[in-house]
Scaffold this motif. Structure first.
Motif, short mmCIF file in Angstrom:
data_model
loop_
_atom_site.label_atom_id
_atom_site.label_comp_id
_atom_site.label_asym_id
_atom_site.label_seq_id
_atom_site.Cartn_x
_atom_site.Cartn_y
_atom_site.Cartn_z
N VAL A 129 7.27 -41.08 42.92
CA VAL A 129 7.87 -41.04 40.87
C VAL A 129 6.46 -40.68 40.15
O VAL A 129 5.40 -41.08 40.30
N VAL A 130 6.88 -39.65 39.15
CA VAL A 130 5.51 -38.65 37.74
C VAL A 130 5.22 -39.79 36.44
O VAL A 130 6.99 -40.88 36.50
N SER A 131 4.93 -40.07 36.10
CA SER A 131 4.89 -40.82 35.08
C SER A 131 3.63 -39.90 34.11
O SER A 131 3.21 -39.38 34.45
N TYR A 132 4.74 -39.60 33.26
CA TYR A 132 3.91 -38.16 32.00
C TYR A 132 3.73 -39.49 30.89
O TYR A 132 4.09 -39.99 30.23
N ILE A 133 1.78 -38.83 31.16
CA ILE A 133 1.56 -39.36 29.92
C ILE A 133 0.19 -38.85 29.15
O ILE A 133 -0.23 -37.55 29.08
N LEU A 147 -2.05 -49.22 38.82
CA LEU A 147 -0.82 -48.82 39.63
C LEU A 147 -1.03 -47.84 41.48
O LEU A 147 0.15 -48.11 42.54
N GLY A 148 -2.42 -47.66 41.63
CA GLY A 148 -2.32 -46.62 42.66
C GLY A 148 -1.13 -44.90 42.55
O GLY A 148 -2.23 -44.51 43.74
N ALA A 149 -2.03 -44.26 41.23
CA ALA A 149 -0.84 -43.16 41.27
C ALA A 149 -2.25 -42.04 40.83
O ALA A 149 -3.28 -42.60 40.51
N SER A 150 -2.20 -41.04 41.16
CA SER A 150 -3.47 -40.18 40.93
C SER A 150 -2.70 -39.23 39.78
O SER A 150 -1.49 -38.32 39.91
N HIS A 167 3.57 -41.35 41.75
CA HIS A 167 2.91 -42.47 42.17
C HIS A 167 3.83 -42.40 43.28
O HIS A 167 4.97 -41.63 43.43
N ARG A 168 3.23 -43.27 44.68
CA ARG A 168 3.80 -42.48 45.76
C ARG A 168 4.11 -43.94 46.37
O ARG A 168 3.22 -44.72 46.03
N PRO A 169 4.94 -44.25 47.18
CA PRO A 169 5.34 -45.53 47.69
C PRO A 169 3.43 -46.20 48.78
O PRO A 169 2.49 -45.12 49.64
N GLN A 170 3.28 -47.45 48.69
CA GLN A 170 1.91 -47.92 49.62
C GLN A 170 2.13 -47.96 50.03
O GLN A 170 3.91 -47.91 51.41
N SER A 171 1.47 -47.90 51.07
CA SER A 171 1.27 -48.28 53.14
C SER A 171 2.52 -49.32 53.41
O SER A 171 2.42 -50.97 52.54
#
Length: 175
Positions: A129-133, A147-150, A167-171
């Motif tokens: 999922v994306v965040s537009y900031i 939150l781990g997003a890049s 954002h992607r799922p963590q391990s």
């Protein structure tokens, strides 16, 4: 009332649930304040009403949306967090807002966003999922990174002056 289309999530300090009439007053205060600058504000009460009904209606039309965030200790509304997907966005956006500065710097937004992201990945099976900031919203950029997003240079960004964080799922999360 909660349902599959309007779940309630909880953390140690927070309750997250779909929008309700209890949210109107705190959201009106937020949207008429300068604190809402990165969310289209400040705005009139009529504009705030339209925005809030958009948030609430998305739950019915899409089965997901922004959760209202309440602090358990005093049931104060902290803000909102969750996927926001207007028709002109190419994909849902993981969005968040904090209604006032008194709720900042306590990790409440991070706690809420982590809970929502976990729900999206584990319960709904989303793979990203994306965040537009806004480029000027440094606090939100830092939160996305915590939150781990890049940064996603390839995402289509439908908003002016914004960048995309992915954002992607963590391990092991949502897999």
């Amino acid at each position: 009332m909660t349902s599959a289309a309007n779940p309630q999530l909880e953390t140690e300090r927070l309750i997250l649930r779909g929008p309700s009439p209890d949210d109107v007053a705190p959201m009106f205060e937020f949207f008429k304040s300068d604190h809402s600058l990165f969310y289209g504000g400040p705005m009139t009460e009529a504009e705030a009403w339209r925005k809030l009904t958009l948030y609430a209606g998305q739950w019915t039309l899409c089965g997901y949306g922004l959760f209202s965030i309440y602090r358990k200790a005093d049931m104060a509304m902290v803000g909102m967090a969750g996927p926001y997907h207007p028709i002109d966005f190419p994909e849902p956006e993981m969005s968040w807002l904090v209604v006032g500065p008194e709720f900042e710097g306590q990790g409440l937004a991070r706690e809420a966003c982590q809970t929502v992201l976990s729900h999206l990945f584990k319960e709904l099976g989303w793979t990203s999922v994306v965040s537009y900031i806004d480029t000027g919203n440094i606090r939100s950029q830092k939160l996305a990174e915590r939150l781990g997003a890049s940064l996603d240079q390839n995402a289509v960004v439908p908003l002016e002056n914004c960048i995309a964080y992915r954002h992607r799922p963590q391990s092991g999360e949502g897999q």
